[in-house]
Design a protein around this motif. Structure first.
Motif, PDB file in Angstrom:
ATOM      1  N   LEU A 151      -5.211  -0.959   7.566  1.00 53.52           N
ATOM      2  CA  LEU A 151      -5.088   0.481   7.368  1.00 53.52           C
ATOM      3  C   LEU A 151      -5.370   0.829   5.914  1.00 53.52           C
ATOM      4  O   LEU A 151      -4.733   0.271   5.007  1.00 53.52           O
ATOM      5  N   PRO A 152      -6.313   1.726   5.628  1.00 52.16           N
ATOM      6  CA  PRO A 152      -6.614   2.063   4.224  1.00 52.16           C
ATOM      7  C   PRO A 152      -5.447   2.791   3.565  1.00 52.16           C
ATOM      8  O   PRO A 152      -4.555   3.305   4.239  1.00 52.16           O
ATOM      9  N   GLU A 153      -5.486   2.845   2.248  1.00 52.35           N
ATOM     10  CA  GLU A 153      -4.417   3.569   1.549  1.00 52.35           C
ATOM     11  C   GLU A 153      -4.482   5.059   1.846  1.00 52.35           C
ATOM     12  O   GLU A 153      -3.466   5.698   2.077  1.00 52.35           O
ATOM     13  N   GLY A 154      -5.654   5.651   1.839  1.00 58.17           N
ATOM     14  CA  GLY A 154      -5.814   7.064   2.159  1.00 58.17           C
ATOM     15  C   GLY A 154      -5.407   7.972   1.017  1.00 58.17           C
ATOM     16  O   GLY A 154      -4.622   7.603   0.144  1.00 58.17           O
ATOM     17  N   GLY A 203      -3.353   6.996   6.220  1.00 60.62           N
ATOM     18  CA  GLY A 203      -3.360   5.918   5.241  1.00 60.62           C
ATOM     19  C   GLY A 203      -1.955   5.481   4.898  1.00 60.62           C
ATOM     20  O   GLY A 203      -0.976   6.183   5.182  1.00 60.62           O
ATOM     21  N   ARG A 204      -1.854   4.329   4.286  1.00 66.42           N
ATOM     22  CA  ARG A 204      -0.539   3.750   3.996  1.00 66.42           C
ATOM     23  C   ARG A 204       0.257   4.560   2.991  1.00 66.42           C
ATOM     24  O   ARG A 204       1.487   4.583   3.028  1.00 66.42           O
ATOM     25  N   ARG A 205      -0.423   5.241   2.064  1.00 69.07           N
ATOM     26  CA  ARG A 205       0.308   6.055   1.084  1.00 69.07           C
ATOM     27  C   ARG A 205       0.998   7.244   1.738  1.00 69.07           C
ATOM     28  O   ARG A 205       1.900   7.851   1.164  1.00 69.07           O
ATOM     29  N   ASN A 206       0.573   7.575   2.927  1.00 70.59           N
ATOM     30  CA  ASN A 206       1.053   8.774   3.603  1.00 70.59           C
ATOM     31  C   ASN A 206       1.850   8.435   4.862  1.00 70.59           C
ATOM     32  O   ASN A 206       2.037   9.277   5.724  1.00 70.59           O
ATOM     33  N   GLN A 237      -9.232  11.812   9.542  1.00 71.29           N
ATOM     34  CA  GLN A 237      -8.597  10.498   9.660  1.00 71.29           C
ATOM     35  C   GLN A 237      -8.533   9.811   8.309  1.00 71.29           C
ATOM     36  O   GLN A 237      -7.496   9.278   7.903  1.00 71.29           O
ATOM     37  N   ALA A 238      -9.648   9.826   7.583  1.00 71.17           N
ATOM     38  CA  ALA A 238      -9.697   9.152   6.283  1.00 71.17           C
ATOM     39  C   ALA A 238      -8.767   9.816   5.275  1.00 71.17           C
ATOM     40  O   ALA A 238      -8.167   9.149   4.428  1.00 71.17           O
ATOM     41  N   ARG A 239      -8.623  11.131   5.383  1.00 73.58           N
ATOM     42  CA  ARG A 239      -7.784  11.863   4.439  1.00 73.58           C
ATOM     43  C   ARG A 239      -6.302  11.613   4.679  1.00 73.58           C
ATOM     44  O   ARG A 239      -5.530  11.408   3.718  1.00 73.58           O
ATOM     45  N   GLY A 246       0.786  -1.219   0.000  1.00 65.41           N
ATOM     46  CA  GLY A 246       0.000   0.000   0.000  1.00 65.41           C
ATOM     47  C   GLY A 246       0.817   1.267   0.000  1.00 65.41           C
ATOM     48  O   GLY A 246       0.253   2.359  -0.002  1.00 65.41           O
TER      49      GLY A 246
END
Length: 884
Positions: A684-687, A656-659, A651-653, A485
């Motif tokens: 954990l979402p990518e975000g 995330g794993r990309r961040n 939180q959603a923004r 991710g």
């Protein structure tokens, strides 16, 4: 000579203990984990040993040992240590005065030479005495602007009516103003004799060689006959109270009882009692008085056990309308300690955390040295540490109830209140005593019922293991992994102590905020530890402290994240909680309201922190639209608007794993920790992250900007600065050298404005970088009537910086200081983990901090001139003043 073996948590350390023929004691502990050493000279004299007409002299004398010797001029005592890459300072307590230097290990002998020279051969120039009197008067003015200091002084004065612990360490201004060379030298000859001093050292050195040098430097020093004579404080027979009114913004309360001396067995019991009562998130005062009843903004307890009997205290920040209710609740909880045994689980949690703290204290040589000195001078023998931990291990719940009954009696209470002058609350001795008695009655009418700390139903951590790929096995002891991710993991194994630090960092902080959402990242990261979908706030606090771990959120200018510090043997279950906090925050409405109340109270308290007010004023004056102008904690208006929807959206923004970049340092196997984190973060979402939506950069000011805030206080605060650099700017090392040329005890600002002109106690220069360009500032706190002279002095030093390069010696000492202090700062795992995570997040490379010394070493004097002229524009600076 008696080398001895001291066992700590399964690790044996050889302590070199020797008493010389002139009475000087040596205590050395070798530790070769880092190329750093800490050298301390403890004088067995403090402010409580002063005689009549000497009030404040112990502390003033400490200042004078930095003002020149027979071999070193003004500024050279500190300058030689800083030029060798170290740091030097001193402090005075009621009982001891301690001079210390932390240095790269190759400068250990230099540290000894400088400290002993200052102790034995200071000249006490009358001109310098007069100058330093002005500096200490500024220090006293600074203390008068501190609410905590004002209340503490008043409570100690009321509590200790015979013993000199009741007098302020700094002394009253009129006493300090009377000091002269005769008083200073008389004090020196009486107390600074070898039989009244201990040389303590810990770190990377050879004890035998170090002992040889100390013996040579103390050759010819003769014993003295100073004798400590103190009046014993009589037993208090009735509750006392003191109410102080000042022009501060918030009310503070202090409930203080007599306690034990450091060497007493009861001191250990009181330490444990204080921890479970008010030093942790799961403690009684925090859970019941702050969280359950919502009566206070901040509350904690402490057990202060100096050489003579000390105090057990509760410290509170509270709205004035709730002050009597808060006193009543605290009195109730104290009475419950006296009338009911604590829970076995509470005791075990406190004991586990004290034992774990031993591991963390071993991370730094200064921690090792300070423990040796404290146990030897306050405990009577450095080996008394063994007795302390033996008592800790065998403590029973009955022992804690015994000391609660013995010390925390209502008739022994001294109650202090710091009341804002604007408050309409009417209090007197009778109303305070009534609140205490009502609390005692409550305790007996309603036995203790612990607040809910159990779990709750909800989503649990997702099972499964995400695949991780190791992109580089090893480079400079850093193991790097690319998690699924887009997240990065960087691990630095360090086996010097059985502890681990984990840092998870996300791009965000002020960069992700607008005036309407100012403080949202701080609020979000603070709310993480207020419960998860499965665990209530209390249950989470208890679960973390059962593991003797620490999990905290953080938020800054360019990032936010989560931290974990834990002993190695509790890493796996701590990672479970760490991941749960990050992936499944609870965001319950009740907890959001509690966090809002706490944040708004903090904003109010910051009104009394004048240095912080000055820097906040500078930021909003310097930046017109960029989010770096916003307060990190937010504003009253923005905080009032935060709700669950705003938190979940943020939180959603950002989370995330990309961040995400994670740093781990400590006693770990890299592949194992990578597997554990990969498994736990699979949900954990990518975000969306922030990189595609960063705020536009703002051009630096092109003219002088000024901001002014009026505060009726003892000192004025001045911040003057310029647009600085971003974290990835190649000129950062050069600007760091410029900061060092100006700052520090050997820096130009200190030498000119403090040492020569006596304008201030606090003066500094600093570079504050961010993912976007930050700022470079100089700062001073001074008497209001000296403000114009301080402003002129700072402008003169900035002009001098632009006029020509530093000479070769000054330049080289500044570079060495930066390189050495970087090594000193890298003793703790926490520092390494933070560098790994943030440097990776900002695109610098996870191993960037390992090469800091090389980059500073490559800076030239020409670079200094080029970068100074790039940054320092005297036709376009920003000035912020907080003053009466």
């Amino acid at each position: 000579m008696s080398p001895a073996m001291s066992k700590r948590g399964g690790v044996s350390d050889k302590v070199h203990h020797e008493v010389l023929s002139n009475g000087l004691t040596l205590l050395f502990r070798e530790s070769h984990a880092s190329p750093v050493a800490d050298v301390q000279i403890w004088a067995n004299v403090g402010s409580a040993d002063e005689r009549k007409h000497e009030a404040g002299l112990a502390h003033f004398f400490e200042h004078m040992l930095f003002k020149g010797t027979e071999r070193r001029g003004v500024g050279e005592v500190a300058g030689e240590i800083e030029g060798a890459g170290g740091r030097i300072n001193a402090y005075t307590s009621f009982d001891v005065t301690v001079y210390y230097a932390t240095v790269p290990s190759d400068a250990t002998f230099t540290a000894i030479d400088v400290l002993v020279d200052a102790i034995r051969h200071s000249i006490f120039d009358p001109v310098e005495i007069d100058r330093e009197i002005e500096v200490v008067l500024e220090e006293i003015r600074r203390s008068e602007d501190s609410p905590a200091h004002v209340l503490s002084d008043a409570v100690f004065r009321e509590h200790y009516q015979k013993h000199r612990y009741g007098l302020p360490i700094l002394g009253p201004a009129e006493s300090v103003a009377s000091f002269d060379r005769k008083k200073v030298t008389r004090f020196w000859k009486r107390w600074y004799t070898p039989n009244n001093m201990v040389v303590v050292a810990a770190g990377d050195f050879d004890s035998k060689k170090l002992a040889k040098q100390v013996k040579a430097q103390f050759k010819g020093a003769k014993r003295g006959d100073a004798e400590r004579k103190r009046v014993r404080e009589p037993r208090q027979k009735g509750m006392r109270s003191v109410v102080v009114k000042r022009p501060f913004e918030r009310m503070k309360l202090d409930l203080t009882w007599p306690s034990a001396a450091f060497r007493d067995e009861d001191a250990t019991y009181l330490d444990l009692l204080s921890f479970l009562f008010g030093e942790a998130e799961s403690s009684r005062l925090v859970r019941r008085v702050r969280e359950h009843e919502g009566l206070v903004d901040r509350i904690d307890s402490s057990s202060y056990t100096p050489y003579d009997p000390g105090v057990f205290s509760i410290n509170i920040d509270v709205e004035d309308r709730q002050s009597l209710d808060a006193i009543r609740a605290c009195a109730r909880e104290v009475e419950r300690l006296r009338s009911e045994p604590v829970g076995a689980d509470e005791l075990e949690r406190a004991r586990a955390n004290f034992l774990a703290s031993e591991h963390f204290e071993r991370e730094t040589v200064s921690g090792l040295a300070s423990k040796l000195g404290n146990f030897h001078l306050l405990g009577g023998d450095w080996r008394s540490e063994e007795r302390y931990f033996e008592t800790l291990a065998k403590t029973r719940v009955e022992d804690l109830q015994k000391v609660a009954k013995k010390y925390l009696a209502p008739e022994a209470l001294t109650l202090g209140m710091l009341l804002p002058e604007s408050s309409s609350v009417k209090v007197n001795r009778r109303s305070l005593e009534r609140a205490v008695q009502q609390g005692i009655d409550d305790a007996h009418a309603r036995p203790s019922v612990p607040p809910r700390l159990d779990g709750k139903t909800g989503t649990k951590r997702a099972n499964g293991r995400a695949k991780s790929s190791k992109t580089r096995k090893k480079r400079d002891a850093i193991h790097s992994y690319a998690l699924d991710g887009g997240a990065e993991l960087h691990v630095q194994p360090r086996k010097n102590a059985p502890v681990v630090a984990v840092r998870a960092a996300f791009l965000g902080g002020l960069l992700a905020q607008t005036p309407e959402t100012a403080g949202l990242c701080h609020f979000l990261s603070s709310t993480w530890t207020r419960g998860t979908e499965r665990l209530s706030s209390g249950a989470l606090a208890r679960a973390v402290e059962d593991l003797a771990a620490e999990i905290d959120g953080f938020s800054g200018r360019s990032s936010l994240g989560l931290t974990l510090d834990v002993a190695t043997d509790q890493l796996a279950p701590s990672l479970d909680l760490f991941a749960e906090v990050l992936l499944h925050p609870g965001f319950e409405a009740e907890e959001i309201e509690k966090q809002r109340r706490e944040t708004l109270a903090t904003i109010e308290r910051l009104e009394d922190q004048l240095a912080q007010q000055a820097f906040a004023l500078f930021a909003r004056t310097h930046f017109e639209s960029h989010p770096y102008r916003l307060p990190m904690i937010g504003t009253r208006e923005s905080v009032a608007s935060f709700d669950e929807a705003a938190l979940r959206s943020h939180q959603a923004r950002l989370i995330g794993r990309r961040n995400l970049a994670i740093g781990v340092a400590g006693d770990v196997d890299p592949d194992e920790i990578a597997a554990k984190l990969s498994e736990r973060l699979v949900g954990l979402p990518e975000g969306a992250g922030l990189r595609d939506a960063l705020p536009a950069l703002e051009a630096p000011p092109d003219s002088i900007r000024k901001g002014l805030l009026h505060k009726d206080r003892a000192q004025a605060h001045l911040v003057m600065g310029f647009r600085g650099l971003s974290v990835d700017d190649d000129d950062r090392p050069s600007l760091d050298v410029i900061s060092q040329l100006l700052a520090g005890q050997s820096g130009r600002l200190f030498l000119e404005l403090r040492d020569k002109q006596s304008l201030a106690y606090s003066v500094n220069a600093m570079s504050v970088e961010g993912f976007a360009p930050g700022y470079f500032v100089v700062y001073i706190a001074t008497a209001p009537e000296k403000l114009e002279a301080a402003r002129s002095g700072m402008l003169a030093e900035l002009t001098r910086l632009l006029d020509g390069p530093p000479d070769a010696r000054e330049f080289e000492e500044a570079r060495r200081n930066l390189i050495g202090n970087h090594a000193i700062g890298q003793q703790r795992n926490a520092g390494h983990a933070a560098h790994l995570a943030l440097d990776a997040l900002y695109g610098l490379g996870a191993g960037s901090h390992l090469h800091y010394g090389e980059r500073v070493g490559a800076v030239t004097r020409e670079d200094i001139m080029r970068v100074a002229r790039r940054i320092v524009r005297l036709d376009a600076y920003t000035e912020a003043v907080v003053a009466p």
